[in-house]
Design an enzyme around this catalytic site. Structure first.
Site, short mmCIF file in Angstrom:
data_model
loop_
_atom_site.label_atom_id
_atom_site.label_comp_id
_atom_site.label_asym_id
_atom_site.label_seq_id
_atom_site.Cartn_x
_atom_site.Cartn_y
_atom_site.Cartn_z
N ASP A 104 0.84 -1.22 0.18
CA ASP A 104 0.25 -0.10 0.13
C ASP A 104 0.65 1.29 0.07
OD1 ASP A 104 -1.55 2.30 0.56
OD2 ASP A 104 -2.88 0.95 1.90
N HIS A 105 1.09 1.87 -1.05
CA HIS A 105 1.73 3.00 -1.22
C HIS A 105 1.48 4.07 -0.47
CE1 HIS A 105 5.29 4.47 -2.84
NE2 HIS A 105 4.94 4.71 -4.39
N ARG A 106 0.32 4.20 0.24
CA ARG A 106 -0.02 5.36 1.44
C ARG A 106 0.95 5.03 2.77
NH1 ARG A 106 -6.29 4.22 2.23
NH2 ARG A 106 -5.53 2.30 2.29
#
Length: 453
Positions: free
Chosen positions: A423-425
């Site tokens: 998850d790039h968040r």
């Protein structure tokens, strides 16, 4: 004096075997009317949106009636079996189920108490999305229901809404069935799922053909209802794919030494692995746990409501398992604290339980990171979708001999490709790359796993 002084009929209701589940399908009955049952005896197996679960009866008695046949989907709180219990006066009264019409008008239900050991109900309130369109105030809805009931009681002709529970109404909507045209077969004129399917069946029946054709040509499609585990998995994957911004990185690694260590652990008695299942998945799982320990920020989740990143100081390691009922992801609780033999034991139990279809809902909750082994199907690698609520998932490709440069020479080596989706968040490229490279480095020199075991 009636015979009820010697025995009373107790109703056993469909429990909430997960967290906030609303219904379950009866897969199999293990008892029949007239059978004697004892407290704790398993009487049936049901399938929820998360797993297949066996239900034990909570008292002694004789089966009086099975309320529903196998294959029926029953709402939580509905009586599914009646048992004649000795000592009628001592039996506490069961709370009667609400009439279907009132349930439709007032969907909020009071908090339930735990009904099965190990399967408590959620203590948090269930949040429902508001229905589209204008809302009817509760007082007006109650008055409308009462007027409808009074109209029926007096014999007046009332333009009433067909009686059906919310899941049945949704099914009818999905199949394009007008409930007003359906003949109800349930108690008090309630339309059931079977009624909806029966109404749509004639429309889906193939038209007769004028020429003689092979049987195979007259049935060119098979429709399979999406329910249970498959339905839950589909919804979870769609939600994950369109909520978390996925990034996937790949690395191809020489795992020749890992494969040699697997064989050594199988033969040797000095590592405490006697009688345990040892395979490449075990060592890859241990390598991932070591990488997470070195890079703890990848073991996190995103709290959208609070706008917070939640760092987990424990690892519940999920293992994706293909079962006859669909893909499930049970997890090994506190895998970070387990030695290599303990991890092997937990992994063996997890796989065996999943194959038998006995994975409990609790075993699939609370995961923090997941491994999916697509290599068992002969696949080189993939771009796995995150398990909802997790920041990373590692895919393992097939392990096979390939030409590889080893010590300056091209030699046949055991090679595999790993893919890490994150998850790039929560995980930037640097952190994701560090974790994946760390796993690869450990698998190239796996002897260090014994030290960390």
């Amino acid at each position: 004096m009636t015979t009820m002084t010697e025995a009373s009929v107790r109703e056993f209701k469909m429990p909430d075997v997960g967290e906030g589940l609303t219904e379950a399908e009866i897969l199999k009955w293990y008892v029949q009317p007239g059978d004697t049952v004892t407290d704790g005896q398993v009487v049936c197996e049901v399938e929820t949106a998360k797993a297949a679960v066996e239900l034990p009866i909570p008292y002694d008695g004789v089966v009086h009636e099975l309320r529903f046949p196998e294959g029926t989907t029953v709402a939580v709180g509905t009586s599914i079996i009646a048992v004649a219990v000795a000592g009628g006066g001592a039996a506490p009264e069961e709370t009667p189920a609400a009439p279907p019409v009132q349930e439709e008008a007032k969907p909020a239900a009071p908090a339930r108490t735990p009904v099965l050991v190990g399967y408590g109900v959620s203590t948090s309130a269930t949040k429902r999305r508001p229905r589209k369109g204008a809302e009817i105030p509760a007082q007006e809805a109650s008055a409308a229901v009462q007027a409808e009931l009074n109209g029926h009681a007096s014999g007046a002709v009332v333009q009433s809404r067909p009686l059906a529970k919310p899941p049945v109404r949704k099914l009818a909507k999905d199949l394009g069935v007008d409930l007003a045209t359906v003949t109800p077969s349930g108690p008090d004129g309630v339309i059931t799922r079977e009624d909806v399917h029966a109404a749509v069946a004639p429309a889906q029946a193939p038209e007769p053909v004028a020429v003689s054709l092979p049987v195979a040509d007259t049935a060119r499609e098979t429709r399979i209802p999406v329910k249970g585990v498959r339905k839950m998995t589909a919804a979870a994957m769609v939600g994950s794919a369109f909520t978390a911004p996925h990034v996937t990185e790949f690395v191809t690694v020489d795992v020749t030494r890992t494969m040699k260590l697997v064989e050594e652990l199988k033969r040797s008695d000095e590592y405490g692995m006697q009688g345990l299942r040892v395979n490449p998945l075990l060592l890859i799982a241990k390598a991932l746990l070591v990488a997470i320990k070195r890079n703890p920020d990848i073991n996190a989740s995103w709290d959208e409501a609070a706008q917070e990143i939640v760092l987990k100081h424990y690892v519940n390691l999920g293992i994706a398992a293909a079962t006859p009922r669909g893909l499930i992801v049970p997890n090994i609780k506190d895998a970070h604290a387990k030695t290599l033999p303990q991890l092997a034991e937990s992994l063996g139990e997890l796989v065996s339980t999943a194959r038998d279809g006995k994975t409990s809902p609790a075993a699939m909750q609370g995961g923090t990171v997941t491994i999916t082994n697509v290599g068992v199907f002969g696949i080189d690698t993939g771009t796995p979708i995150l398990n909802p609520g997790e920041a990373a998932i590692l895919a393992i490709g097939t392990i096979k001999l390939q030409p590889w440069v080893h010590k300056g020479k091209v030699k046949p080596r055991q090679v595999t490709t790993l893919a890490l989706s994150f998850d790039h968040r929560l995980v930037d490229g640097e952190l994701g790359s560090k974790v994946l490279a760390d796993v690869a480095a450990i698998l190239e020199q796996p002897k260090r796993l014994i030290t960390w075991a």
